[in-house]
Design an enzyme around this catalytic site. Sequence first.
Site, short mmCIF file in Angstrom:
data_model
loop_
_atom_site.label_atom_id
_atom_site.label_comp_id
_atom_site.label_asym_id
_atom_site.label_seq_id
_atom_site.Cartn_x
_atom_site.Cartn_y
_atom_site.Cartn_z
N ARG A 1 0.81 -1.22 0.00
CA ARG A 1 0.00 0.00 0.00
C ARG A 1 0.85 1.27 0.00
NH1 ARG A 1 -5.24 -0.95 1.36
NH2 ARG A 1 -5.47 1.22 1.92
N TRP B 1 2.86 5.99 1.82
CA TRP B 1 2.98 6.45 0.44
C TRP B 1 2.79 7.96 0.52
CZ3 TRP B 1 -0.05 8.98 -3.26
CH2 TRP B 1 0.40 8.87 -4.58
N GLU C 1 4.76 0.65 -15.95
CA GLU C 1 4.59 0.65 -14.50
C GLU C 1 5.71 -0.09 -13.76
OE1 GLU C 1 0.85 -1.26 -13.73
OE2 GLU C 1 0.96 -0.89 -11.58
N ASN D 1 -4.20 7.16 7.04
CA ASN D 1 -4.23 6.88 5.61
C ASN D 1 -5.32 7.77 5.02
OD1 ASN D 1 -4.37 5.73 3.04
ND2 ASN D 1 -5.73 4.09 3.74
N GLY D 2 -4.97 8.58 4.01
CA GLY D 2 -5.97 9.47 3.41
C GLY D 2 -5.37 10.86 3.27
N HIS E 1 -1.33 9.76 -38.02
CA HIS E 1 -1.72 11.15 -37.75
C HIS E 1 -0.72 11.84 -36.83
CE1 HIS E 1 -5.38 10.60 -39.98
NE2 HIS E 1 -5.59 9.48 -39.32
N LYS F 1 1.17 -1.99 -18.14
CA LYS F 1 1.95 -2.98 -17.40
C LYS F 1 3.43 -2.71 -17.55
CE LYS F 1 -0.83 -3.83 -15.86
NZ LYS F 1 -1.68 -3.87 -14.72
#
Length: 608
Positions: free
Chosen positions: A27, A74, A487, A100-101, A503, A484
Site C-alpha cells: 500500500r 505512500w 509501471e 491513511n488518506g 496522424h 503494465k
Amino acid sequence: MCGIIGYIGNRNAAEVLVRGLHKLEYRGYDSAGICVFSKGHLDVIKTKGRLDKLEQRLSGTSLESTLGLGHTRWATHGEPNDINSHPHLSQNGKIAVVHNGIIENYRQIKEFLCDKGVEFQSETDTEVIAQLLAYHYKGDVMRALMTTLGELEGAYALGVMCADYPDEFFAARKDSPLIIGLGKGENFIASDIPAILEYTRDIIIMEDREIVHITRGQAKLYDLLGKTVKRGVFHVDWDAEAAEKGGYEHFMIKEISEEPRAVRAAISPRIRDGLIDTGLSALSDNWVRNIKKIHIIACGTAYHAGLVGKYAIEKVARIPVEADLASEFRYREPIVRKGDLAVVISQSGETLDTLMGLREARKRGAKILSIVNVVGSSIARESDAVIYTWAGPEISVCSTKAYNTQLAALFSLAYDLGFRKGKLSFAGMMAAAKSLLGLPELIEKVLLNREIIQKFSAQHFNAQSVFYIGRGIDFALSSEGSLKLKEISYIHSEAYAGGELKHGTIALIEKGTLVICPITQDNLLEKTLSNVREVKARGAVVMAVTPERLAGAVSDVADAVITIPDTDSIFAPIIAVTPLQLFAYYVSVMRGNDVDKPRNLAKSVTVE
Ligand code: F6R
C-alpha cells in the site's frame, strides 16, 4: 495509499505490528514506523525507506509493549523522510496518530493551531490531526476525537493512542478502508485483512464516519455523535496462504499463474443451466430491460478492462456505453439520466476517484452495478448490485489476475444484458456460456508458453521506448499492455490505435523501435497488418500476439509471433493479455526492478 495497523493483546506489539506491516507494504513503502505504549509513555520509532530499515532500527531496542500502532507510507504531503514518517506525535507527547488518506483543510487547521502556539515538526497533514486532538483533549480521548473528526475535511483511516490510556486505543474512518480484527484477549485494526489473518479470521468492516474504541476484551463501535453502532462479524474463509508468495519469486508471477483459477471462479458461479446470470435481477428485470445508457467508471487497469467492456456490451447488448476515467468523470458534469446504469470497476473497491465517480453517477440518477474484487469494500457497499470477481487477494501493485476476472465479469454482463434485452437468442447465450467456461483452460495453455515470452523479453529489456498498437478491442488491450510495461519496467511506452499512428505518432518510429501488436480480431486483420507494415517500413521490430488461426498471415509480416489458442474473437483479450503481462514481468525482472513494489506507486489509491 499507506497501510495502518493497530494492536492490543498479550503479544509483543512491535512484532505483531511489523509482521502486519509486511502484509501491507504493497500500500506504500516510502517509510515506515510504529508507536508502542512503553513504561508510561508513547515510544515512536520511524524511518524513511522500506520496512527492513525499520526492522534494523528496532533490532537494537527491547520494546516490551502489548499496545501499539504501525504505519507504512505512500507520501502525499511532504517528501519521504524520517520526520514526515508516521506515527505523528502531538507536541506534548500525549497523542500518537497513524493516518491513511488526505486532510483537505489541513492548512487552515495548521494556521489555527500555530496561532495558539503549537509548533509543528513535519510537513504532513497527519500531524495536524495529532495536534488538533491534543488541543481538544481535556482528559477524554473519545470526546476529543469526536470534536476533531467534526473539524476534518477529506479522507481518513486513523489509529489513535493516548499516553493517559495504557490499555486501549481508538480508530476512525471516512473514505479510506479500515477493518477491525477480533481475537481472544486481543484485538486489531488494519487497512486490509491479510495484515491480521494469522491471528484472527473474525472481522468487522468499519463504515464511514465511525469510531471504534478498542481494548483487549472488546471493540466498541460508535458513530460520530457517540451513539453505539451494531455491526455483524464477517468470517474470512480464504486462506492466509492466498496472500503469501507460496514459492514464487514475486507476487506478480504468482498472480499471473493464478489467472486460470481466478477466471474460473469469476465465471462458473454465474452460469446456471447453460445460461449466464450476473444477478442483474437485483435491479429489477423491467428496469434492466429499459436501460438507456451505460457509464463505465474506473481507473488504471480497471479502466482498461472497462474499455474492453464497452466494446463487448455495445456489440452484444446494443446499449450505448461511455467509458470514463473516474478522475475525469467526476469533474466533467457528465450527462447521466435516470434510467442509466453506472458500471463501476475496482479491484480494491476503495479507489477514491472511483468511489467519488460512483457517488457522482448516483447523484445524477444512475443505478450502480459494481465489479469488485474485495468483498465488503466501500464501492461494493455503496452499489445497488455487485458482481464480485473472486480473484482472491492481489498483492502485487501491478494488477494482473484482477484484469482477467474483470473482463470475465464484463463479458458475462454483456451477454446477460443482451439476453434480457432480447438481443440474443437462447442458442447464442448457451454458446457464449460454453465459450466462457472454456477460457480458463486456454489461459493455462498460454502460461505453458511463458519461456518463449521470457526469451523475447531477454532480447528487448534494454528498449528505450515501446509502442503498443491495436485496433478495436485490441486497442483497449494494448492500453493495458503498455501500462503494465511502463509501471514496472520504467520504460517509456504508449498505446495507439493502429489507424491513428499516421496522424502523428509514426514520426517516433525509428530503426529498432519495439512495437507490440495484439491482432485478435478477424475482421480487422488486414487493416492491422497494414499498420504493422507501416511501422516495419520505418525500421520497427514487431512482436504480434495472435490466435492460432491467424498466425500464418501474421507471421508473414511480424518479426516475432506469440500465438494464443483460438476462441470467439470477443473473448480474446482475456487470453491475449497474459503474454503482455508476462512480457512486462520478465522485462522488469531482467532490469533488476522491484517488481511487486514499483517506484512511486501503491496498490490501493485512496487519495484523489
Ligand atoms: C495498474 C494498477 C492500477 C489500478 C488502479 C485502480 O497495474 O494496478 O492502475 O488498476 O489504481 O485500482 P482499483 O482497481 O483497485 O480501483
